[in-house]
Motif scaffolding. Sequence first.
Motif, short mmCIF file in Angstrom:
data_model
loop_
_atom_site.label_atom_id
_atom_site.label_comp_id
_atom_site.label_asym_id
_atom_site.label_seq_id
_atom_site.Cartn_x
_atom_site.Cartn_y
_atom_site.Cartn_z
N GLU A 1 41.19 29.99 33.01
CA GLU A 1 40.96 30.62 34.31
C GLU A 1 42.05 30.18 35.26
O GLU A 1 42.54 29.06 35.18
CB GLU A 1 39.60 30.22 34.88
CG GLU A 1 38.45 30.97 34.28
CD GLU A 1 37.13 30.72 35.00
OE1 GLU A 1 37.15 30.20 36.14
OE2 GLU A 1 36.09 31.03 34.41
N GLY A 2 42.42 31.06 36.16
CA GLY A 2 43.44 30.71 37.15
C GLY A 2 43.56 31.78 38.21
O GLY A 2 43.02 32.87 38.09
N LYS A 3 44.30 31.42 39.25
CA LYS A 3 44.52 32.33 40.38
C LYS A 3 45.75 33.18 40.10
O LYS A 3 46.71 32.70 39.50
CB LYS A 3 44.74 31.49 41.64
CG LYS A 3 44.34 32.19 42.92
CD LYS A 3 44.28 31.22 44.07
CE LYS A 3 45.67 30.74 44.44
NZ LYS A 3 45.73 29.97 45.66
N ILE A 4 45.71 34.43 40.52
CA ILE A 4 46.87 35.30 40.34
C ILE A 4 47.91 34.96 41.38
O ILE A 4 47.64 34.94 42.58
CB ILE A 4 46.46 36.79 40.43
CG1 ILE A 4 45.59 37.14 39.25
CG2 ILE A 4 47.69 37.68 40.50
CD1 ILE A 4 45.25 38.59 39.12
N LEU A 5 49.12 34.65 40.91
CA LEU A 5 50.22 34.28 41.79
C LEU A 5 51.03 35.51 42.19
O LEU A 5 51.56 35.57 43.31
CB LEU A 5 51.15 33.27 41.10
CG LEU A 5 50.49 31.98 40.62
CD1 LEU A 5 51.47 31.14 39.83
CD2 LEU A 5 49.96 31.19 41.80
N ILE B 1 51.05 37.39 36.93
CA ILE B 1 51.34 36.00 36.61
C ILE B 1 50.15 35.18 37.07
O ILE B 1 49.77 35.22 38.24
CB ILE B 1 52.65 35.55 37.29
CG1 ILE B 1 53.83 36.35 36.72
CG2 ILE B 1 52.87 34.06 37.09
CD1 ILE B 1 55.15 36.11 37.39
N VAL B 2 49.55 34.46 36.10
CA VAL B 2 48.34 33.68 36.37
C VAL B 2 48.69 32.20 36.33
O VAL B 2 49.37 31.73 35.42
CB VAL B 2 47.24 33.98 35.32
CG1 VAL B 2 45.98 33.17 35.60
CG2 VAL B 2 46.92 35.46 35.30
N GLU B 3 48.20 31.47 37.34
CA GLU B 3 48.46 30.04 37.48
C GLU B 3 47.93 29.27 36.26
O GLU B 3 46.75 29.35 35.93
CB GLU B 3 47.74 29.56 38.74
CG GLU B 3 48.09 28.19 39.22
CD GLU B 3 47.41 27.87 40.54
OE1 GLU B 3 48.07 27.25 41.38
OE2 GLU B 3 46.24 28.24 40.72
#
Length: 111
Positions: free
Chosen positions: A28-32, A42-44
């Motif tokens: 899981e990650g934030k979209i940069l 691009i996902v963190e």
Amino acid sequence: MEKKQNFKLKIRKGDLVKVIAGNSKGKEGKILEVIVDKNRAIVEGANMVSKHTKPNAATPNGGIVKQEAAIHISNLMLVDPKTGKPTRVGRAKNEAGKLVRIAKVSGEEIK
């Protein structure tokens, strides 16, 4: 010949997403950043690649740098703000009559 895109992307910069396919599956990650013309994001912390850099003013020694690479948006699923589970995204009008994104799992509006 250039492809024409005629649909609205369901994810945008700052959204919390889960990777559902590929080497980073489950992360899981934030979209940069969203690259609209290529349908990629691009996902963190996901899809990390090693980039070889030449020596320059910023990095005098050069070397190998780990950084995120773009992932196709079909391999990403938005995380529901209410339940914390991956969800599909729908669109509906809110009380003010504005078209907003809603989470299909909970019906919650996505900010």
